[in-house]
Design a protein around this motif. Structure first.
Motif, PDB file in Angstrom:
ATOM      1  N   ASN A  24       0.807  -1.212   0.000  1.00 47.47           N
ATOM      2  CA  ASN A  24       0.000   0.000   0.000  1.00 47.47           C
ATOM      3  C   ASN A  24       0.843   1.266   0.000  1.00 47.47           C
ATOM      4  O   ASN A  24       0.311   2.370   0.132  1.00 47.47           O
ATOM      5  CB  ASN A  24      -0.930   0.022   1.227  1.00 47.47           C
ATOM      6  CG  ASN A  24      -1.970  -1.088   1.147  1.00 47.47           C
ATOM      7  OD1 ASN A  24      -2.447  -1.400   0.058  1.00 47.47           O
ATOM      8  ND2 ASN A  24      -2.315  -1.664   2.296  1.00 47.47           N
ATOM      9  N   GLU A  25       2.161   1.122  -0.089  1.00 48.82           N
ATOM     10  CA  GLU A  25       3.033   2.292  -0.105  1.00 48.82           C
ATOM     11  C   GLU A  25       3.168   2.842  -1.512  1.00 48.82           C
ATOM     12  O   GLU A  25       2.815   2.192  -2.496  1.00 48.82           O
ATOM     13  CB  GLU A  25       4.419   1.904   0.433  1.00 48.82           C
ATOM     14  CG  GLU A  25       4.393   1.393   1.863  1.00 48.82           C
ATOM     15  CD  GLU A  25       5.781   0.988   2.345  1.00 48.82           C
ATOM     16  OE1 GLU A  25       6.748   1.212   1.579  1.00 48.82           O
ATOM     17  OE2 GLU A  25       5.887   0.464   3.450  1.00 48.82           O
ATOM     18  N   SER A  26       3.715   4.049  -1.582  1.00 48.69           N
ATOM     19  CA  SER A  26       3.976   4.645  -2.889  1.00 48.69           C
ATOM     20  C   SER A  26       4.973   3.780  -3.641  1.00 48.69           C
ATOM     21  O   SER A  26       5.999   3.366  -3.094  1.00 48.69           O
ATOM     22  CB  SER A  26       4.530   6.066  -2.727  1.00 48.69           C
ATOM     23  OG  SER A  26       3.555   6.914  -2.177  1.00 48.69           O
ATOM     24  N   THR A  28       7.347   2.969  -7.103  1.00 46.81           N
ATOM     25  CA  THR A  28       8.049   3.404  -8.308  1.00 46.81           C
ATOM     26  C   THR A  28       8.292   2.175  -9.167  1.00 46.81           C
ATOM     27  O   THR A  28       9.015   1.257  -8.760  1.00 46.81           O
ATOM     28  CB  THR A  28       9.378   4.088  -7.974  1.00 46.81           C
ATOM     29  OG1 THR A  28       9.128   5.293  -7.238  1.00 46.81           O
ATOM     30  CG2 THR A  28      10.144   4.437  -9.248  1.00 46.81           C
ATOM     31  N   THR A  47      -2.601  -0.145  -7.307  1.00 47.75           N
ATOM     32  CA  THR A  47      -1.279   0.389  -6.939  1.00 47.75           C
ATOM     33  C   THR A  47      -1.378   1.882  -6.651  1.00 47.75           C
ATOM     34  O   THR A  47      -2.280   2.579  -7.129  1.00 47.75           O
ATOM     35  CB  THR A  47      -0.258   0.176  -8.069  1.00 47.75           C
ATOM     36  OG1 THR A  47      -0.702   0.849  -9.251  1.00 47.75           O
ATOM     37  CG2 THR A  47      -0.081  -1.296  -8.362  1.00 47.75           C
ATOM     38  N   LYS A  48      -0.433   2.354  -5.854  1.00 46.20           N
ATOM     39  CA  LYS A  48      -0.287   3.774  -5.578  1.00 46.20           C
ATOM     40  C   LYS A  48       1.021   4.221  -6.199  1.00 46.20           C
ATOM     41  O   LYS A  48       2.084   4.106  -5.589  1.00 46.20           O
ATOM     42  CB  LYS A  48      -0.297   4.023  -4.062  1.00 46.20           C
ATOM     43  CG  LYS A  48      -0.320   5.500  -3.684  1.00 46.20           C
ATOM     44  CD  LYS A  48      -0.384   5.674  -2.176  1.00 46.20           C
ATOM     45  CE  LYS A  48      -0.426   7.156  -1.805  1.00 46.20           C
ATOM     46  NZ  LYS A  48      -0.458   7.343  -0.329  1.00 46.20           N
ATOM     47  N   ASN A  50       3.991   6.315  -7.681  1.00 50.61           N
ATOM     48  CA  ASN A  50       4.727   7.570  -7.598  1.00 50.61           C
ATOM     49  C   ASN A  50       5.375   7.871  -8.951  1.00 50.61           C
ATOM     50  O   ASN A  50       5.199   8.949  -9.514  1.00 50.61           O
ATOM     51  CB  ASN A  50       5.792   7.481  -6.504  1.00 50.61           C
ATOM     52  CG  ASN A  50       6.573   8.769  -6.367  1.00 50.61           C
ATOM     53  OD1 ASN A  50       6.071   9.844  -6.690  1.00 50.61           O
ATOM     54  ND2 ASN A  50       7.817   8.674  -5.922  1.00 50.61           N
ATOM     55  N   GLN A  51       6.101   6.911  -9.489  1.00 52.60           N
ATOM     56  CA  GLN A  51       6.731   7.042 -10.799  1.00 52.60           C
ATOM     57  C   GLN A  51       6.448   5.793 -11.628  1.00 52.60           C
ATOM     58  O   GLN A  51       6.537   4.683 -11.114  1.00 52.60           O
ATOM     59  CB  GLN A  51       8.249   7.235 -10.678  1.00 52.60           C
ATOM     60  CG  GLN A  51       8.676   8.495  -9.941  1.00 52.60           C
ATOM     61  CD  GLN A  51      10.181   8.656  -9.936  1.00 52.60           C
ATOM     62  OE1 GLN A  51      10.865   8.302 -10.895  1.00 52.60           O
ATOM     63  NE2 GLN A  51      10.709   9.185  -8.835  1.00 52.60           N
ATOM     64  N   THR A  72      -3.680   4.851  -8.192  1.00 51.44           N
ATOM     65  CA  THR A  72      -3.504   6.226  -7.745  1.00 51.44           C
ATOM     66  C   THR A  72      -2.207   6.755  -8.351  1.00 51.44           C
ATOM     67  O   THR A  72      -1.164   6.118  -8.227  1.00 51.44           O
ATOM     68  CB  THR A  72      -3.429   6.303  -6.212  1.00 51.44           C
ATOM     69  OG1 THR A  72      -4.619   5.732  -5.660  1.00 51.44           O
ATOM     70  CG2 THR A  72      -3.274   7.732  -5.750  1.00 51.44           C
ATOM     71  N   GLY A  73      -2.258   7.919  -8.982  1.00 49.66           N
ATOM     72  CA  GLY A  73      -1.065   8.424  -9.652  1.00 49.66           C
ATOM     73  C   GLY A  73      -1.045   7.956 -11.102  1.00 49.66           C
ATOM     74  O   GLY A  73      -2.074   7.572 -11.676  1.00 49.66           O
ATOM     75  N   PRO A  74       0.118   8.002 -11.732  1.00 52.36           N
ATOM     76  CA  PRO A  74       1.434   8.357 -11.189  1.00 52.36           C
ATOM     77  C   PRO A  74       1.691   9.864 -11.209  1.00 52.36           C
ATOM     78  O   PRO A  74       1.054  10.600 -11.961  1.00 52.36           O
ATOM     79  CB  PRO A  74       2.387   7.655 -12.163  1.00 52.36           C
ATOM     80  CG  PRO A  74       1.657   7.705 -13.480  1.00 52.36           C
ATOM     81  CD  PRO A  74       0.203   7.563 -13.141  1.00 52.36           C
ATOM     82  N   ASP A  75       2.684  10.292 -10.387  1.00 52.08           N
ATOM     83  CA  ASP A  75       3.123  11.679 -10.412  1.00 52.08           C
ATOM     84  C   ASP A  75       4.102  11.921 -11.556  1.00 52.08           C
ATOM     85  O   ASP A  75       4.162  13.015 -12.099  1.00 52.08           O
ATOM     86  CB  ASP A  75       3.786  12.059  -9.089  1.00 52.08           C
ATOM     87  CG  ASP A  75       2.814  11.938  -7.923  1.00 52.08           C
ATOM     88  OD1 ASP A  75       1.603  12.132  -8.154  1.00 52.08           O
ATOM     89  OD2 ASP A  75       3.255  11.650  -6.805  1.00 52.08           O
TER      90      ASP A  75
END
Length: 581
Positions: A24-26, A28, A47-48, A50-51, A72-75
């Motif tokens: 559940n963490e961010s 990559t 997924t969460k 980030n990249q 969620t994301g990605p950034d």
């Protein structure tokens, strides 16, 4: 948390739920240098992100529109050096950094409102950055539209020393005070600008007045548009968009009419007629070029940035570029030959053995066709390029060969103009002799030649001047302003030639009304032309039979005939007598 998967050419797809349940963490995901060809729907569900790094997947051509649905994301999204032709329509709202360098197949972007959080874009094509030039994040747009009165507070904040700037707690207090000062409604019905309808309490808690508003984040995009491809539509100016339709219709209609009349006429195909057919066809092609440019501009108006790559690298722009260079060079070449033929006819008027015959004109014009086609094909084989600018002219001068190519065209056009001017001056001197021509006819001839030279000068001079300076890499005019030359000066000859060399002549009007009479129109006018023609023809035959030697008067008649009537005698007299009632 980071997951890396690379250098696996056997993996060709990313299936549904491929990364579900990892944690559940961010996350990559570095998925580069694999054999991916397709990413399925819901591939990153659960997924969460980030990249998401997808760079160097050379065979990756498709990401399903719902590939990011459920994630969620990605950034950060990196699709550089892939073969993707489009981005997914869902899941782009969170992207703050987009890297799409060397993604040459990505020629169109999704609607701009999908990139509501984008702060940095590194793309392949400069035209795509035009789309992001004035784009701000969704949050900034809301702040600027609602809280204009904060500007004074920002100015006072920015003037304070760093150690006196508001911290997070003070910023929150300031925000709360501002909310109390301005009595917005508490529900949507009382005020559409209610805070509760725009921000949640959780969003307000993390709001930093100084950082989020007083120092707004500006979206940056590279590569920036260059001088050859500014952020504008194909024609740039609105008045050009209207004017080009009038000009191209005039060029197409005028030259098509001339071709139709000349090719359907039952009179003998003479050298002047043959040359006029070539000139009209060349100018007709110029009209087609302008029509193509005007049509594409109308279709892409306001969103050219999303069509620029398809247009400039596709067959449409190459076709338009070929048309314009071929038409321009063939037109200039034919104008020069027509002028030389007129000068030759006048200079050797009484030497029939030196008269230019059709068997001479055909190989001369064949050489002009081959030259014009060759010049127009060179940019398609790497000598300069039609893809450099949106108007599809060969403006690429990066290599020495391309520079020499542009200079060759310009120098040849200037030489042609000098030859045309010199020939018309000699013609004018020849017919100016008061022993040969009456004063009123002298003035008439002089005016006609002045108009011919003026139209040639208007077409060639400004374009040649600015183009030669640009060829030496000292441009005196921008691409935007050069489009004015393209519409107002470049096609001048194509519009004027059918009128100056054909439509305004008596012989053409005769042929035109004879053609219309065959279609059941203008029969009385056609009959009048028949009677006048045969009356003049019989009179000339009688005068010719009585003459024992060529006189100056007969020379004068030939001089004026060469200028005013480039359509000689009929194929035979019997065929015309059959047409009489």
């Amino acid at each position: 948390f980071q997951r890396e998967l690379c250098d696996n050419l056997r993996m060709t797809i990313i299936p549904q739920n491929a990364f579900q349940g990892m944690n559940n963490e961010s996350l990559t995901l570095k998925l580069y240098k694999n054999g991916f060809e397709d990413i399925h729907s819901h591939a990153f569900n659960g997924t969460k992100l980030n990249q998401l790094i997808l760079k160097d997947n050379k065979n990756l051509r498709r990401i399903h529109n719902d590939a990011l649905r459920g994630a969620t994301g990605p950034d950060v999204l990196d699709i550089s050096s892939t073969a993707l032709e489009s981005l997914p329509s869902y899941g782009l709202e969170a992207i703050q950094v987009l890297n799409a360098t060397s993604s040459y197949s990505l020629k169109r972007l999704p609607p701009l409102d999908k990139f509501s959080s984008l702060l940095e874009a590194v793309l392949t094509y400069p035209s795509h950055c035009c789309a992001f030039r004035n784009l701000r994040t969704e949050r900034q747009n809301l702040l600027f539209s609602i809280f204009d009165n904060f500007s004074k507070e920002c100015e006072s904040t920015m003037r304070r020393p760093t150690n006196e700037m508001l911290d997070d707690s003070n910023s929150t207090l300031l925000w709360s005070a501002e909310r109390k000062t301005h009595s917005f409604g508490t529900d949507y019905e009382s005020s559409p600008y209610s805070y509760s309808t725009i921000f949640d309490d959780s969003e307000m808690a993390g709001f930093d007045f100084e950082y989020d508003f007083c120092q707004p984040k500006v979206l940056t995009c590279t590569p920036e548009p260059d001088a050859f491809n500014p952020c504008e539509d194909i024609l740039g100016y609105s008045f050009l968009r209207v004017l080009i339709w009038f000009i191209n219709i005039l060029a197409i209609a005028g030259n098509f009419t001339v071709l139709l009349v000349l090719l359907t006429s039952h009179y003998k195909l003479t050298v002047p007629r043959f040359l006029m057919c070539n000139l009209s066809f060349a100018d007709f092609c110029m009209g087609l070029y302008l029509l193509l440019i005007a049509s594409v501009d109308a279709q892409t108006s306001g969103q050219y940035y999303n069509h620029a790559i398809d247009w400039q690298t596709g067959g449409g722009c190459s076709t338009a570029g070929f048309f314009t260079v071929f038409a321009s060079e063939l037109s200039v070449y034919t104008l020069t030959v027509i002028t030389l033929e007129r000068w030759h006819t006048i200079t050797y008027a009484m030497q029939l053995d030196r008269k230019l015959r059709l068997r001479h004109a055909v190989p001369i014009m064949l050489g002009g066709w081959l030259f014009s086609i060759g010049i127009a094909l060179l940019p398609l084989f790497g000598v300069s390029s039609y893809m450099k600018v949106s108007i599809c002219l060969p403006m690429d001068i990066e290599t020495g060969l391309s520079q020499a190519y542009i200079l060759l065209i310009l120098v040849l056009n200037v030489v042609a103009f000098v030859v045309i001017c010199a020939c018309y001056i000699k013609i004018y001197i020849a017919v100016q002799n008061p022993e040969l021509v009456a004063a009123n006819k002298d003035t008439k001839v002089a005016k006609r030649m002045a108009i011919l030279i003026f139209t040639d000068f208007t077409c060639m001079a400004p374009i040649s001047f600015f183009a030669i300076s640009a060829a030496f890499k000292v441009p005196l005019i921008t691409v935007t302003n050069s489009k004015i030359l393209l519409v107002l000066f470049y096609p001048v000859n194509s519009c004027a030639n059918p009128f100056l060399y054909a439509i305004f002549t008596k012989a053409f009007r005769r042929d035109f009304f004879l053609l219309m009479s065959k279609l059941g129109c203008c029969k009385s006018r056609a009959e009048l032309y028949r009677m006048n023609y045969f009356s003049a023809y019989n009179s000339n035959c009688k005068n010719g039979g009585a003459a024992t030697a060529p006189t100056k008067a007969s020379q004068a008649f030939l001089l004026l005939s060469a200028l005013e009537k480039p359509y000689p005698a009929p194929r035979d007299t019997t065929s015309h007598k059959e047409n009489l009632p």
